[in-house]
Write an enzyme that holds these catalytic residues in place. Structure first.
Site, mmCIF file in Angstrom:
data_model
loop_
_atom_site.group_PDB
_atom_site.id
_atom_site.type_symbol
_atom_site.label_atom_id
_atom_site.label_comp_id
_atom_site.label_asym_id
_atom_site.label_seq_id
_atom_site.Cartn_x
_atom_site.Cartn_y
_atom_site.Cartn_z
ATOM 1 N N LYS A 12 0.822 -1.211 0.000
ATOM 2 C CA LYS A 12 0.000 0.000 0.000
ATOM 3 C C LYS A 12 0.863 1.270 0.000
ATOM 4 C CE LYS A 12 -4.086 -2.077 2.202
ATOM 5 N NZ LYS A 12 -4.991 -1.993 3.392
ATOM 6 N N TYR A 52 -12.484 -1.885 -3.750
ATOM 7 C CA TYR A 52 -13.010 -1.971 -2.384
ATOM 8 C C TYR A 52 -14.530 -1.851 -2.350
ATOM 9 C CZ TYR A 52 -8.499 -2.047 0.065
ATOM 10 O OH TYR A 52 -7.269 -2.415 0.577
ATOM 11 N N ASN A 115 -2.076 0.281 6.868
ATOM 12 C CA ASN A 115 -1.573 -0.976 7.423
ATOM 13 C C ASN A 115 -0.684 -1.758 6.452
ATOM 14 O OD1 ASN A 115 -3.584 -1.732 5.721
ATOM 15 N ND2 ASN A 115 -4.843 -2.746 7.254
ATOM 16 N N HIS A 118 -2.177 -5.391 1.525
ATOM 17 C CA HIS A 118 -3.491 -6.018 1.303
ATOM 18 C C HIS A 118 -3.287 -7.464 0.886
ATOM 19 C CE1 HIS A 118 -7.470 -6.908 -0.322
ATOM 20 N NE2 HIS A 118 -6.820 -7.485 -1.312
ATOM 21 N N GLU A 129 -10.004 -10.333 -7.521
ATOM 22 C CA GLU A 129 -8.985 -9.281 -7.444
ATOM 23 C C GLU A 129 -7.880 -9.489 -8.489
ATOM 24 O OE1 GLU A 129 -9.770 -8.289 -2.720
ATOM 25 O OE2 GLU A 129 -7.916 -9.331 -3.263
HETATM 26 N N1 UDP Z 1 -9.920 -0.288 7.170
HETATM 27 C C1 UDP Z 1 -10.051 0.932 7.829
HETATM 28 N N2 UDP Z 1 -10.795 0.961 8.995
HETATM 29 C C2 UDP Z 1 -11.400 -0.138 9.517
HETATM 30 C C3 UDP Z 1 -11.268 -1.368 8.838
HETATM 31 C C4 UDP Z 1 -10.520 -1.421 7.668
HETATM 32 O O1 UDP Z 1 -9.520 1.928 7.382
HETATM 33 O O2 UDP Z 1 -12.064 -0.044 10.562
HETATM 34 C C5 UDP Z 1 -9.137 -0.352 5.932
HETATM 35 C C6 UDP Z 1 -7.770 -1.027 6.102
HETATM 36 O O3 UDP Z 1 -6.820 -0.393 5.245
HETATM 37 C C7 UDP Z 1 -8.071 -2.448 5.654
HETATM 38 C C8 UDP Z 1 -9.067 -2.199 4.521
HETATM 39 O O4 UDP Z 1 -9.853 -1.116 4.970
HETATM 40 O O5 UDP Z 1 -6.899 -3.127 5.262
HETATM 41 C C9 UDP Z 1 -9.947 -3.376 4.174
HETATM 42 O O6 UDP Z 1 -10.593 -3.819 5.352
HETATM 43 P P1 UDP Z 1 -10.736 -5.372 5.663
HETATM 44 O O7 UDP Z 1 -11.670 -5.506 6.812
HETATM 45 O O8 UDP Z 1 -11.053 -6.112 4.410
HETATM 46 O O9 UDP Z 1 -9.263 -5.765 6.200
HETATM 47 P P2 UDP Z 1 -8.098 -6.628 5.525
HETATM 48 O O10 UDP Z 1 -8.730 -7.713 4.703
HETATM 49 O O11 UDP Z 1 -7.267 -5.673 4.701
HETATM 50 O O12 UDP Z 1 -7.305 -7.179 6.691
HETATM 51 MG MG MG Z 2 -10.215 -7.601 3.284
#
Ligand code: UDP
Ligand code: MG
Length: 138
Positions: A12, A52, A115, A118, A129
């Site tokens: 990212k 997303y 974070n 992805h 994806e």
């Molecule tokens: N995210 C965020 N706030 C939240 C949860 C997720 O900004 O409360 C962002 C974060 O960058 C995350 C992405 O949205 O990686 C996608 O969320 P997901 O729950 O799919 O998490 P991931 O699969 O990336 O662990």
């Molecule tokens: Mg996810």
């Protein structure tokens, strides 16, 4: 018999900006993933919104899209046995605060939003994806 699987990964914008993409790729290789495809791109707003789409009704959606287009990202197709779960394990929990020691998000994640990486969360998601960004793969 070992059956390989392919997952979709993103380094990212924050991680690219911080010059740790190479280190993350090194960890990927140490963990026996084969990098089938790799490209550095600037996502458009439309691409980030489509990618997303599943989160479009969540309160963090706009912030997430802004973050994902804030700078270049590195997109990869990663092959390994059990690649989807293995990559998510190497990334660690979404919120770096909850991520296990030694995981990428523990080491480099700044917040639940920024974070570092992805990873697809299921075979169906990986197919979707990979299809968006690497339509010519296999
Ligand atoms: N995210 C965020 N706030 C939240 C949860 C997720 O900004 O409360 C962002 C974060 O960058 C995350 C992405 O949205 O990686 C996608 O969320 P997901 O729950 O799919 O998490 P991931 O699969 O990336 O662990
Ligand atoms: Mg996810």
């Amino acid at each position: 018999m070992i059956t390989n699987e392919t997952t979709f990964a993103i380094i990212k914008p924050d991680a690219v900006q911080d010059n740790i993409a190479g280190f993350i790729i090194y960890l990927i290789e140490l963990n026996k993933f084969k990098i089938l495809e790799l490209k550095k791109v600037q996502l458009t707003r439309k691409e980030a919104e489509e990618f997303y789409d599943i989160h479009k009704d969540r309160p963090f959606f706009n912030e997430l899209v802004e973050y994902m287009i804030s700078g270049p990202v590195i997109l990869m197709a990663l092959e390994r046995e059990n690649a989807i779960n293995a990559w998510r394990e190497l990334m660690g929990a979404t919120d770096p605060k909850n991520a296990a020691m030694g995981t990428i998000r523990k080491m480099f994640g700044k917040s639940i939003g920024s974070n570092a990486t992805h990873g697809s969360d299921s075979p169906e998601t990986a197919k979707r994806e990979l299809g968006i960004f690497f339509p010519n793969l296999k």
